[in-house]
Write an enzyme that holds these catalytic residues in place. Structure first.
Site, PDB file in Angstrom:
ATOM      1  CE  LYS A  34      -2.018  -1.703   3.577  1.00  0.00           C
ATOM      2  NZ  LYS A  34      -2.866  -1.973   5.011  1.00  0.00           N
ATOM      3  CB  CYS A  35       4.455   1.777  -0.692  1.00  0.00           C
ATOM      4  SG  CYS A  35       5.534   2.949  -0.689  1.00  0.00           S
ATOM      5  N   GLY A  36       3.254   4.294  -2.347  1.00  0.00           N
ATOM      6  CA  GLY A  36       3.484   4.939  -3.715  1.00  0.00           C
ATOM      7  C   GLY A  36       4.079   4.206  -4.478  1.00  0.00           C
ATOM      8  CG  PHE A  37       8.157   4.006  -4.045  1.00  0.00           C
ATOM      9  CD1 PHE A  37       8.298   4.887  -5.057  1.00  0.00           C
ATOM     10  CD2 PHE A  37       8.381   4.564  -2.898  1.00  0.00           C
ATOM     11  CE1 PHE A  37       9.163   6.090  -4.874  1.00  0.00           C
ATOM     12  CE2 PHE A  37       9.323   5.688  -2.505  1.00  0.00           C
ATOM     13  CZ  PHE A  37       9.342   6.630  -3.663  1.00  0.00           C
ATOM     14  CB  THR A  38       2.639  -0.698  -4.473  1.00  0.00           C
ATOM     15  OG1 THR A  38       2.830  -0.240  -2.876  1.00  0.00           O
ATOM     16  CG2 THR A  38       1.846  -1.980  -4.712  1.00  0.00           C
TER      17      THR A  38
END
Length: 157
Positions: A34-38
């Site tokens: 659930k990360c912006g880098f996912t």
């Protein structure tokens, strides 16, 4: 100590020696669902598909240490990665990548290649490239997209 002496916990709880990957080029990544880098999962999977037949592997290690961006349940983690990004590379049991409970693998990696914050992992999707001899040759920031690593990988294959 060598990276091949490190044992890690597979998603099913079984222990695996990284010695099983001796002779392979490895890209070891601390991941989060659930990360912006996912969306980098897509690029990691593409690298894995492009080079796995030449002895390249991506090893994903989920972590929940950066703003709780990982699911609690291991099955949810695997399902999310497979359903949303088609991940087929190994995704291991959720681990601590920093702090007093940091796993042996990330202790080893961060000692071998210190980053911007010394030995600590800065954020999700920090990547470590390991050559066929088990040497950690490069560390990449979370912002480094997988496709930017491709030439380094090809150079080691």
């Amino acid at each position: 100590m060598s990276i091949y002496d490190v044992k890690v916990e597979k998603s099913d709880g079984e222990l695996e020696s990284l010695g099983e990957h001796r002779g392979d080029v490895l890209l070891i990544v601390n991941t989060a669902s659930k990360c912006g880098f996912t969306p980098q999962f897509e690029g990691l999977q593409q690298l894995y598909e492009n080079y796995q037949d030449r002895g390249f592997k991506v090893l994903g290690f989920p972590s929940d240490q950066f703003m709780n961006q990982e699911f609690d349940n291991q099955d949810e983690i695997l399902n999310y990665c497979q359903t949303n990004y088609g991940v087929t590379f190994p995704v291991y049991k959720k681990v601590d990548v920093k702090g007093e409970n940091k796993t042996d693998l990330f202790k080893y990696l961060t000692e071998e290649k210190k980053g911007f914050l010394g030995g600590e992992i800065k954020w999700n999707f920090t990547k470590f490239l390991v050559n066929r001899n088990g040497e950690v040759v490069k560390r990449y920031s979370p912002q480094t997209k997988p496709e930017k690593i491709e030439e380094d990988i090809k150079g080691l294959l």
